[in-house]
Write an enzyme that holds these catalytic residues in place. Structure first.
Site, PDB file in Angstrom:
ATOM      1  N   SER A 124       0.837  -1.198   0.000  1.00 54.56           N
ATOM      2  CA  SER A 124       0.000   0.000   0.000  1.00 54.56           C
ATOM      3  C   SER A 124       0.876   1.254   0.000  1.00 54.56           C
ATOM      4  O   SER A 124       1.766   1.376  -0.829  1.00 54.56           O
ATOM      5  CB  SER A 124      -0.951  -0.054   1.208  1.00 54.56           C
ATOM      6  OG  SER A 124      -2.026   0.838   1.043  1.00 54.56           O
ATOM      7  N   ASP A 265      -5.497  -4.198  -2.673  1.00 52.58           N
ATOM      8  CA  ASP A 265      -4.478  -3.626  -1.791  1.00 52.58           C
ATOM      9  C   ASP A 265      -3.594  -4.695  -1.151  1.00 52.58           C
ATOM     10  O   ASP A 265      -4.088  -5.666  -0.572  1.00 52.58           O
ATOM     11  CB  ASP A 265      -5.181  -2.812  -0.707  1.00 52.58           C
ATOM     12  CG  ASP A 265      -4.246  -1.899   0.047  1.00 52.58           C
ATOM     13  OD1 ASP A 265      -3.296  -2.398   0.669  1.00 52.58           O
ATOM     14  OD2 ASP A 265      -4.466  -0.667   0.014  1.00 52.58           O
TER      15      ASP A 265
END
Length: 400
Positions: A124, A265
């Site tokens: 991320s 993610d």
């Protein structure tokens, strides 16, 4: 404050120069499956009745002897007492705008003249910081990396837009549903097309430079939707799409497809990858930069506060498991790795009550400054005597 955790890593000379603690651990655990089975005992020849056969216990030693010979444990080199370390690998956690703390940590490390970066893992927003750092080092050395990090975060602060938050994975499933309401849960809300995001990343990250020999090794995580497994992308495979996949908030825009696979993610499955970093790093020191708070003295009662706390717990769950695995590896195999942690919550009071979508310039500047100060303390704390061997307090297992 930062803290050191003694983990597991091979020094030079054990299983070759490129051997790592995790690979040694794997070789140990394979002993039982790979060792040859004991040969069957031959049929005893007929003997006169007065002669007794050997006791069965005498034959039981053979399997033990075979196992010992099959995979002997190589001696572990003594841990270096040098501090700061000459070479270090970095594990960079994601957490929306909280990752500005990592910006400050990296900036201070770059100013130290002797520290070399070996391998970097990230998920991320941690992946974005990793890519900025690595591409800058490959293109312009320390100054190049410093410039890229500053330019990216300065632009993010000045734009203060929805796109800025998407660039650093600022929306979690729970947090985004609170911010934008039930429309997100229907999957009909895609407020920003991916192409401008791809262009924004390409503007600040030279993906071609990641293949340069001067670039540190990268381990960028994304979550494979098909089976929920973590996918690690290395230098040769990293593109703008990989960066987008690692920061892709599931309830805000569509999954990112790479070579026929769809990804979300990277922080969902490992934030950041730590065991894999220990397996592939050749540095004797690992530094974890943790930006998502683990502790909160308040019991949340509102929907937004409950969602925020759930996000924080989920973000650290996989990390805690990986730290526990490394501590087990140290006890079972090679106690020569140094695992250190710099945590944002140790420098910023009440961080658990703040939102990782906060784009306020004052807040981001505070995170950046706190990161620099925390890295300064880490560099100056020394690594000799009892301090180097200090274990985590019993009340805080696995960095919780």
């Amino acid at each position: 404050m930062s803290e050191k955790i003694v983990g597991a890593h091979d020094g030079p000379g054990s299983h070759g120069a490129s051997s790592t603690a995790a690979s040694r651990l794997l070789s140990m655990t394979n002993v039982w499956s790979d060792a040859p089975s004991p040969l069957p005992a031959p049929e005893p020849a007929p003997v006169p009745p007065p002669v007794t056969r050997p006791a069965p216990v005498a034959q039981a030693a053979a399997p033990v002897e075979i196992v010992t010979i099959a995979a002997p444990v190589a001696p572990v080199q003594p841990r270096s007492s040098q501090w700061p370390p000459q070479r270090v690998s970095l594990a960079l956690q994601g957490g929306g705008t909280f990752a500005a703390f990592t910006w400050g940590v990296l900036e201070r490390l770059l100013e130290h003249p002797t520290i070399q970066i070996d391998t970097i893992s990230g998920a991320s927003a941690g992946a974005i910081n990793a890519l900025l750092l690595a591409s800058g080092l490959a293109e312009g050395g320390r100054e190049g990396a410093h410039s890229r990090l500053n330019r990216f975060w300065a632009r993010l602060m000045h734009e203060a837009s929805f796109r800025s938050l998407m660039l650093v994975g600022g929306f979690s499933p729970a947090g985004s549903s609170v911010a934008f309401g039930p429309t997100l849960r229907s999957g009909q809300f895609d407020p920003f097309d991916l192409d401008p995001l791809r262009l924004a990343l390409s503007r600040d990250i030279d993906f071609a430079a990641l293949r340069d020999a001067a670039c540190p090794k990268l381990l960028i995580a994304a979550t494979r939707i098909r089976d929920g497994q973590q996918q690690i992308f290395r230098n040769d495979c990293i593109t703008a799409d990989v960066a987008l996949a690692s920061t892709c908030p599931p309830l805000v825009h569509c999954a990112v497809e790479i070579d026929g696979e769809a990804y979300w993610d990277g922080g969902i499955g490992g934030n950041p990858p730590l065991v894999r970093l220990a397996q592939e790093s050749t540095a004797p020191d690992l530094l974890l930069v943790q930006v998502t708070p683990t502790r909160d003295s308040y019991v949340p009662i509102t929907l937004a506060a409950i969602d925020r706390r759930l996000d924080q717990i989920a973000a650290n769950a996989a990390l805690n498991a990986e730290i526990a695995a490394l501590e087990w590896a140290r006890a079972a195999a090679a106690p020569s790795l140094r695992l250190s942690r710099i945590a944002a919550e140790d420098s910023i009071e009440g961080l658990a009550q703040r939102s990782s979508t906060d784009l306020g310039r004052g807040f981001i500047r505070t995170l950046h400054r706190s990161g620099r100060e925390a890295a300064e303390r880490w560099l100056g704390q020394g690594a000799t005597g009892a301090e180097a061997e200090r274990a985590l307090p019993a009340a805080e297992p696995a960095l919780a």
